[in-house]
Design a protein around this motif. Structure first.
Motif, mmCIF file in Angstrom:
data_model
loop_
_atom_site.group_PDB
_atom_site.id
_atom_site.type_symbol
_atom_site.label_atom_id
_atom_site.label_comp_id
_atom_site.label_asym_id
_atom_site.label_seq_id
_atom_site.Cartn_x
_atom_site.Cartn_y
_atom_site.Cartn_z
ATOM 1 N N ASP A 39 -13.377 4.515 5.227
ATOM 2 C CA ASP A 39 -14.386 2.837 5.854
ATOM 3 C C ASP A 39 -14.244 1.724 4.631
ATOM 4 O O ASP A 39 -13.890 0.743 4.870
ATOM 5 N N ALA A 40 -14.616 2.502 3.063
ATOM 6 C CA ALA A 40 -14.370 1.733 2.286
ATOM 7 C C ALA A 40 -12.212 0.826 2.032
ATOM 8 O O ALA A 40 -12.652 -0.064 2.109
ATOM 9 N N LEU A 41 -11.642 1.694 2.474
ATOM 10 C CA LEU A 41 -10.556 1.457 2.662
ATOM 11 C C LEU A 41 -10.192 0.715 3.400
ATOM 12 O O LEU A 41 -9.939 -0.755 3.767
ATOM 13 N N SER A 42 -10.811 0.614 4.577
ATOM 14 C CA SER A 42 -10.330 -0.389 6.301
ATOM 15 C C SER A 42 -11.048 -1.753 5.358
ATOM 16 O O SER A 42 -11.333 -2.931 5.513
ATOM 17 N N THR A 43 -13.018 -1.764 5.102
ATOM 18 C CA THR A 43 -13.545 -2.905 4.418
ATOM 19 C C THR A 43 -12.973 -3.839 3.751
ATOM 20 O O THR A 43 -12.583 -5.051 3.937
ATOM 21 N N MET A 98 0.697 -0.996 -0.001
ATOM 22 C CA MET A 98 -0.054 0.023 0.057
ATOM 23 C C MET A 98 1.005 0.969 0.262
ATOM 24 O O MET A 98 1.956 1.345 0.595
ATOM 25 N N GLY A 99 0.532 2.112 -0.651
ATOM 26 C CA GLY A 99 1.438 3.258 -0.657
ATOM 27 C C GLY A 99 0.905 4.464 0.654
ATOM 28 O O GLY A 99 -0.307 4.421 0.983
ATOM 29 N N ASP A 100 1.754 5.337 1.227
ATOM 30 C CA ASP A 100 1.636 5.802 1.760
ATOM 31 C C ASP A 100 0.048 6.733 1.621
ATOM 32 O O ASP A 100 -0.772 7.417 2.415
ATOM 33 N N SER A 101 -0.171 7.562 0.296
ATOM 34 C CA SER A 101 -0.769 8.506 0.208
ATOM 35 C C SER A 101 -2.132 7.643 -0.061
ATOM 36 O O SER A 101 -3.259 8.181 0.005
ATOM 37 N N GLU A 102 -2.463 6.975 -0.651
ATOM 38 C CA GLU A 102 -3.769 6.031 -0.471
ATOM 39 C C GLU A 102 -3.527 5.467 1.205
ATOM 40 O O GLU A 102 -5.536 5.953 1.562
ATOM 41 N N LEU A 103 -2.811 5.642 2.111
ATOM 42 C CA LEU A 103 -3.834 5.440 3.157
ATOM 43 C C LEU A 103 -3.889 6.858 4.230
ATOM 44 O O LEU A 103 -4.425 7.079 4.970
ATOM 45 N N HIS A 104 -2.646 7.142 3.878
ATOM 46 C CA HIS A 104 -3.415 8.981 3.926
ATOM 47 C C HIS A 104 -3.185 10.199 3.021
ATOM 48 O O HIS A 104 -2.747 11.206 2.668
ATOM 49 N N PRO A 105 -4.651 9.695 2.405
ATOM 50 C CA PRO A 105 -4.866 10.961 1.003
ATOM 51 C C PRO A 105 -4.966 12.529 0.962
ATOM 52 O O PRO A 105 -4.732 13.216 0.638
#
Length: 302
Positions: A256-260, A217-224
């Motif tokens: 929420d969508a990422l966590s799911t 996972m990219g850092d920007s994906e985790l923290h857009p």
């Protein structure tokens, strides 16, 4: 591939990939749990002596106590075929600032070095999009021995992330041309519909592979929110775009969508005894390999 630190490679020399269920036909150096042989290094158990057993492994203390001949058995050691499968779809290079694809190739290179240093067999397969007549994967020949690692960097450096993610079709095509199952390590961002990755992983299990998944996972994906507040998002695979304002509500919906998505993948892997590890490009590659992958159970000390 950007690995050049000799100190890091010395650390890799002390590691090996943990094998849980895979089997190999050739004698080697990788312990195979729950499989014994009558010679080796790591003691496992005893068995009754039968004609032809090696007298060197008789346990005379056990014989005197039990009044019968007992032979020591040892954990079997085999040469295990390893298949490192790398997702090369376009999403592996987005957002470009995360350098996700370079991070994934560095992980693949480090694991390749560990496999070959452990005197196991290695094959790297790059999954591509089977669109417009393209091949569904590109692969190295099977490599053996540490000096064959020199063939790994040129192969990884020749790859480019392009096209849509077709894990199911590409994995099935690769397995269909491979006669030697063993351990599969799939390195991917898993940005694909759930049915795609589930079918691909189940197919590998059904064909007798021990499967491990590394979720990059990219850092920007985790923290857009660190990347933008308002702008035009471009889907590099679907080639569509839309304007997005990263309001608090939209950010919460995204999280929420990422966590799911991540929890569904992790739960699926756990349910089917697939070792799952999530890694982030925010962490140095050396720490990812020697710490995160080790703590997840993928790697162990030699």
């Amino acid at each position: 591939m950007s690995l050049t630190d000799s100190t890091f490679f010395k650390q890799l020399d002390r590691l090996r990939i943990r094998v849980r269920a895979a089997r190999g036909h050739r004698p080697g150096e990788t312990p195979v749990p729950r499989t014994s042989q009558t010679w080796g290094v790591e003691f496992e158990s005893y068995k009754d002596y039968t004609p032809g057993d090696d007298f060197r492994y008789l346990d005379w203390n056990a014989a005197s106590r039990l009044d019968k001949l007992m032979v020591r058995t040892f954990t079997a050691e085999r040469e295990i075929p390893f298949h490192l499968i790398l997702d090369t779809s376009a999403s592996m290079d987005a957002p470009s600032g995360d350098k996700k694809f370079g991070f994934a190739t560095d992980i693949t290179a480090a694991l390749s070095y560990i496999v070959l240093s452990s005197n196991n067999t290695l094959r790297i397969a790059a999954l591509s999009s089977p669109e417009k007549g393209r091949r569904p994967f590109w692969a190295t020949p099977f490599l053996r021995h540490r000096n064959r690692f020199l063939r790994v960097p040129p192969f990884l450096e020749s790859l480019s992330p392009l096209g849509k993610t077709y894990l199911r079709e590409s994995v099935q095509a690769y397995v269909g041309q491979t006669k030697e199952p063993g351990v599969v390590i799939l390195v991917s961002d898993f940005l694909t519909p759930r049915t795609q990755y589930e079918t691909a992983l189940l197919f590998l299990i059904a064909r007798g592979y021990e499967v491990k998944a590394i979720h990059v996972m990219g850092d920007s994906e985790l923290h857009p929110e660190r990347l933008f507040r308002r702008g035009k998002l471009y889907d590099v695979e679907a080639q569509t775009e839309r304007w997005v304002t990263l309001s608090r509500a939209n950010l919460e919906q995204y999280q929420d969508a990422l966590s799911t998505h991540c929890e569904a993948l992790q739960q699926f892997c756990h349910q089917h005894q697939i070792l799952y590890t999530r890694v982030s490009t925010a962490q140095p590659i050396t720490q990812t390999v020697t710490d995160t992958l080790a703590r997840s159970g993928l790697l162990t000390l030699h």
